[in-house]
Scaffold this motif. Structure first.
Motif, PDB file in Angstrom:
ATOM      1  N   ILE A 235      -9.588  38.737  96.785  1.00  0.00           N
ATOM      2  CA  ILE A 235     -10.715  39.518  97.280  1.00  0.00           C
ATOM      3  C   ILE A 235     -11.995  38.915  96.724  1.00  0.00           C
ATOM      4  O   ILE A 235     -12.169  38.839  95.505  1.00  0.00           O
ATOM      5  CB  ILE A 235     -10.612  40.995  96.865  1.00  0.00           C
ATOM      6  CG1 ILE A 235      -9.289  41.617  97.355  1.00  0.00           C
ATOM      7  CG2 ILE A 235     -11.795  41.787  97.397  1.00  0.00           C
ATOM      8  CD1 ILE A 235      -9.095  43.059  96.909  1.00  0.00           C
ATOM      9  N   VAL A 240      -6.218  39.614  92.564  1.00  0.00           N
ATOM     10  CA  VAL A 240      -5.839  40.960  92.156  1.00  0.00           C
ATOM     11  C   VAL A 240      -4.325  41.085  92.242  1.00  0.00           C
ATOM     12  O   VAL A 240      -3.721  40.716  93.261  1.00  0.00           O
ATOM     13  CB  VAL A 240      -6.497  42.027  93.054  1.00  0.00           C
ATOM     14  CG1 VAL A 240      -6.048  43.429  92.640  1.00  0.00           C
ATOM     15  CG2 VAL A 240      -8.012  41.908  93.010  1.00  0.00           C
ATOM     16  N   LEU A 242      -1.902  44.041  92.336  1.00  0.00           N
ATOM     17  CA  LEU A 242      -1.778  45.487  92.497  1.00  0.00           C
ATOM     18  C   LEU A 242      -0.304  45.838  92.430  1.00  0.00           C
ATOM     19  O   LEU A 242       0.516  45.245  93.146  1.00  0.00           O
ATOM     20  CB  LEU A 242      -2.383  45.904  93.838  1.00  0.00           C
ATOM     21  CG  LEU A 242      -2.316  47.379  94.225  1.00  0.00           C
ATOM     22  CD1 LEU A 242      -3.106  48.242  93.246  1.00  0.00           C
ATOM     23  CD2 LEU A 242      -2.840  47.570  95.648  1.00  0.00           C
ATOM     24  N   TYR A 252      -3.569  48.031  88.407  1.00  0.00           N
ATOM     25  CA  TYR A 252      -3.898  46.700  88.905  1.00  0.00           C
ATOM     26  C   TYR A 252      -4.481  45.846  87.786  1.00  0.00           C
ATOM     27  O   TYR A 252      -4.961  46.334  86.760  1.00  0.00           O
ATOM     28  CB  TYR A 252      -4.894  46.792  90.070  1.00  0.00           C
ATOM     29  CG  TYR A 252      -6.260  47.303  89.672  1.00  0.00           C
ATOM     30  CD1 TYR A 252      -7.273  46.425  89.258  1.00  0.00           C
ATOM     31  CD2 TYR A 252      -6.559  48.659  89.707  1.00  0.00           C
ATOM     32  CE1 TYR A 252      -8.523  46.883  88.886  1.00  0.00           C
ATOM     33  CE2 TYR A 252      -7.814  49.127  89.334  1.00  0.00           C
ATOM     34  CZ  TYR A 252      -8.781  48.242  88.923  1.00  0.00           C
ATOM     35  OH  TYR A 252     -10.019  48.695  88.550  1.00  0.00           O
ATOM     36  N   VAL A 254      -7.105  42.276  87.494  1.00  0.00           N
ATOM     37  CA  VAL A 254      -8.034  41.360  88.161  1.00  0.00           C
ATOM     38  C   VAL A 254      -8.223  40.145  87.268  1.00  0.00           C
ATOM     39  O   VAL A 254      -8.402  40.289  86.050  1.00  0.00           O
ATOM     40  CB  VAL A 254      -9.397  42.026  88.426  1.00  0.00           C
ATOM     41  CG1 VAL A 254     -10.356  41.043  89.106  1.00  0.00           C
ATOM     42  CG2 VAL A 254      -9.234  43.278  89.286  1.00  0.00           C
ATOM     43  N   LEU A 329      -9.629  48.020 100.327  1.00  0.00           N
ATOM     44  CA  LEU A 329      -9.840  47.543  98.970  1.00  0.00           C
ATOM     45  C   LEU A 329     -11.032  46.597  98.903  1.00  0.00           C
ATOM     46  O   LEU A 329     -11.317  45.851  99.840  1.00  0.00           O
ATOM     47  CB  LEU A 329      -8.593  46.815  98.469  1.00  0.00           C
ATOM     48  CG  LEU A 329      -7.274  47.585  98.502  1.00  0.00           C
ATOM     49  CD1 LEU A 329      -6.135  46.710  97.980  1.00  0.00           C
ATOM     50  CD2 LEU A 329      -7.360  48.877  97.710  1.00  0.00           C
ATOM     51  N   LEU A 331     -13.929  44.728  95.593  1.00  0.00           N
ATOM     52  CA  LEU A 331     -14.234  44.539  94.173  1.00  0.00           C
ATOM     53  C   LEU A 331     -15.709  44.817  93.934  1.00  0.00           C
ATOM     54  O   LEU A 331     -16.570  44.351  94.681  1.00  0.00           O
ATOM     55  CB  LEU A 331     -13.900  43.114  93.716  1.00  0.00           C
ATOM     56  CG  LEU A 331     -12.436  42.757  93.496  1.00  0.00           C
ATOM     57  CD1 LEU A 331     -12.319  41.285  93.084  1.00  0.00           C
ATOM     58  CD2 LEU A 331     -11.796  43.641  92.444  1.00  0.00           C
ATOM     59  N   THR A 336     -14.221  45.683  89.045  1.00  0.00           N
ATOM     60  CA  THR A 336     -13.390  46.868  89.224  1.00  0.00           C
ATOM     61  C   THR A 336     -12.920  46.952  90.673  1.00  0.00           C
ATOM     62  O   THR A 336     -13.683  46.709  91.607  1.00  0.00           O
ATOM     63  CB  THR A 336     -14.184  48.139  88.871  1.00  0.00           C
ATOM     64  OG1 THR A 336     -14.618  48.059  87.520  1.00  0.00           O
ATOM     65  CG2 THR A 336     -13.332  49.387  89.056  1.00  0.00           C
ATOM     66  N   LEU A 337     -11.646  47.288  90.862  1.00  0.00           N
ATOM     67  CA  LEU A 337     -11.117  47.455  92.209  1.00  0.00           C
ATOM     68  C   LEU A 337     -11.694  48.724  92.825  1.00  0.00           C
ATOM     69  O   LEU A 337     -11.659  49.801  92.225  1.00  0.00           O
ATOM     70  CB  LEU A 337      -9.601  47.540  92.168  1.00  0.00           C
ATOM     71  CG  LEU A 337      -8.886  47.554  93.532  1.00  0.00           C
ATOM     72  CD1 LEU A 337      -9.002  46.193  94.212  1.00  0.00           C
ATOM     73  CD2 LEU A 337      -7.421  47.949  93.368  1.00  0.00           C
ATOM     74  N   THR A 338     -12.247  48.611  94.027  1.00  0.00           N
ATOM     75  CA  THR A 338     -12.770  49.764  94.734  1.00  0.00           C
ATOM     76  C   THR A 338     -11.813  50.137  95.863  1.00  0.00           C
ATOM     77  O   THR A 338     -11.184  49.273  96.474  1.00  0.00           O
ATOM     78  CB  THR A 338     -14.165  49.495  95.315  1.00  0.00           C
ATOM     79  OG1 THR A 338     -14.084  48.407  96.265  1.00  0.00           O
ATOM     80  CG2 THR A 338     -15.142  49.117  94.199  1.00  0.00           C
TER      81      THR A 338
END
Length: 504
Positions: A235, A240, A242, A252, A254, A329, A331, A336-338
């Motif tokens: 991403i 990532v 997950l 997850y 990163v 999904l 970043l 941070t994963l959004t």
């Protein structure tokens, strides 16, 4: 679905889909059956599997215990792959069972993922008692899935190699080689284990060589965790991983992927499920855990769409568990994963209501509607001002005998969802409130999107935090929506509420 694509199915496949239609009809009166989340046509849905975009349609496969399976068949022998298809990520229609343990060397068909190639889709899944297995399909609806005659392609035995085989991920590199991850753990699970992921390589999908550990995690997670059902994504130039911890739910990593050394170096870790640890005997039980195993599809326009299963918190008659809303999904700038509900869900909105700006009194409640409903999307913007605690209630009975609360604590940067008082039923499992970090910047309001679907509450806040819970109100009048503030007043800046149409 049976009508739409009947000409593309064999007679036996049409009969199977028609059986699913009748089963859904028989269950439609269940007050806890979701209106717009995917649920099984009877039986139990567990991990989403093999989510993919093929031939212009979205496909969702899932661990499935069919409703006609005898009760004495143990879980390790019960898992099939169910199959549903959608043209818009919202309205799903059943297709025939894709994988069954009735054929092949495996005892059951456990979790795995899909790889979309130009002329076919490759599925890789775990077969307990056998190993990791391959199947393929190339027809327009992916209903004619063929298992490889060479299964298991990666044996559980392992020989002298220090790996464990479990739910696999699969992808193809730019040089044409196939790679697979087996997500498990090192050490004793639930005691002192750490997440472990093992990497394999193949040129032909049949002969696989063990490359080595994919990454090492010695500091990010708690003792006893693992990295089941891995999904490896790229991403915005970052990688990532997950996955799912049987002890703590979806989480997850990163970091960076060194393609020459075949190593993933995690730099950040995050959770999509918060709160207490799950117990180790949850399969088939009314587990109070929330967001669980992921499956991610690569959609058009480089969209990464994730599905999770939401475990049940009560034993239901004839069916169990559901799949989360599809989540897009991304970043954030800090890595941070959004997660955000897909825009396509807006197609289900109807009967819009709204409220203008107003004060939420300190230590009091602002009632929007005593009968707001049980299938809703709520979009609310709140300025916490001086309040120490602010939020909203859903599935609320008039005297609050039953209520589910979404709460933000400004002074400790925390968002929570509390379903401990959501039901007066004696058979509804009570899970402690789920709370995750959410820091609002200076003058940033709390922006909530809350999806209520009969027995499900999913919360998305400021594009940075999501929470989910199951709720089973026992009262027919638990349909209210209100706002509250504690320790100071707050300000409701805007409110929009929609009833949500059924996807069936």
């Amino acid at each position: 679905m049976a009508e739409t694509f009947s000409s593309d199915l064999r007679a036996d496949q049409r009969r199977e889909v028609e059986t699913f239609r009748r089963q859904r009809e028989q269950l439609s009166g269940d007050p806890y059956r979701p209106a717009y989340h995917f649920s099984p046509p009877g039986g139990i849905v567990h991990d989403p599997n093999g989510a993919c975009y093929w031939n212009g349609r979205y496909h969702l496969f899932y661990q499935f215990r069919p409703p006609d399976l005898p009760e004495d068949v143990p879980w390790v022998e019960a898992m099939h792959w169910g199959h549903a298809v959608s043209e818009d990520l919202v309205h799903w229609q059943d297709l025939p069972i894709a994988l069954s343990p009735d054929t092949g060397a495996e005892k059951s068909c456990y979790s795995g993922q899909a790889l979309v190639e130009d002329d076919r889709v490759v599925f890789m899944y775990h077969g307990p008692g056998s190993g990791n297995c391959i199947a393929t399909a190339d027809d327009p609806l992916l209903v004619d899935v063929e298992k490889s005659a060479d299964n298991p392609v990666i044996s559980e035995a392992g020989g002298d190699d220090p790996f464990t085989v479990f739910d696999p991920e699969i992808w193809r590199s730019s040089d044409g080689s196939y790679y697979s991850l087996s997500g498990t753990h090192s050490g004793e699970q639930f005691v002192d284990s750490e997440p472990a992921v093992y990497l394999f390589r193949s040129d032909d999908l049949t002969n696989w060589e063990y490359v080595g550990p994919f990454f090492e995690d010695g500091s990010h997670t708690d003792p006893g965790e693992d990295a089941a059902v891995p999904n490896f994504l790229e991403i915005d130039g970052r990688h990532v991983l997950l996955c799912f911890s049987h002890r703590r739910g979806a989480h997850y990593f990163v970091g960076d992927y060194d393609r020459s050394a075949h190593r993933f170096e995690p730099e950040r870790h995050g959770r999509l499920t918060h709160g207490p640890t799950t117990h180790d005997g949850y399969i088939g039980d009314p587990n109070p855990g929330n967001l669980h195993a992921p499956s991610v599809l690569d959609g058009p326009e480089d969209r990464q769409i994730a599905f999770f299963n939401l475990n049940a918190g009560a034993m239901l008659d004839g069916w169990g568990e559901v799949v989360s809303l599809p989540r897009e999904l991304g970043l954030s700038d800090d890595g941070t994963l959004t997660v955000a509900p897909v825009d396509e869900l807006e197609r289900l909105r109807c009967d819009h209501r709204s409220a203008g700006e107003q004060t939420i009194p300190s230590n009091d409640e602002l009632l929007f509607d005593d009968d707001a409903g049980r299938a809703l999307e709520i979009s609310a913007t709140i300025d916490p001002k001086d309040a120490g605690r602010v939020g909203l209630t859903v599935l609320r009975s008039p005297e609050r005998e039953e209520v589910t609360e979404v709460t933000y604590y400004p002074h400790v940067d925390c968002l929570g969802i509390d379903a401990t008082r959501s039901s007066t039923r004696s058979d509804a499992t009570v899970r402690p409130a789920e709370e995750g970090p959410l820091r609002l910047e200076d003058d940033e309001p709390l922006e909530l999107r809350v999806f209520v679907d009969r027995s499900i509450v999913e919360v998305f806040a400021n594009g940075r935090r999501s929470l989910a819970a199951r709720a089973y109100p026992g009262r027919s009048d638990s349909t209210g929506l209100s706002f509250f503030a504690r320790g100071g007043e707050a300000r409701l800046r805007s409110l929009d509420v929609w009833e949500m149409a059924s996807i069936w």
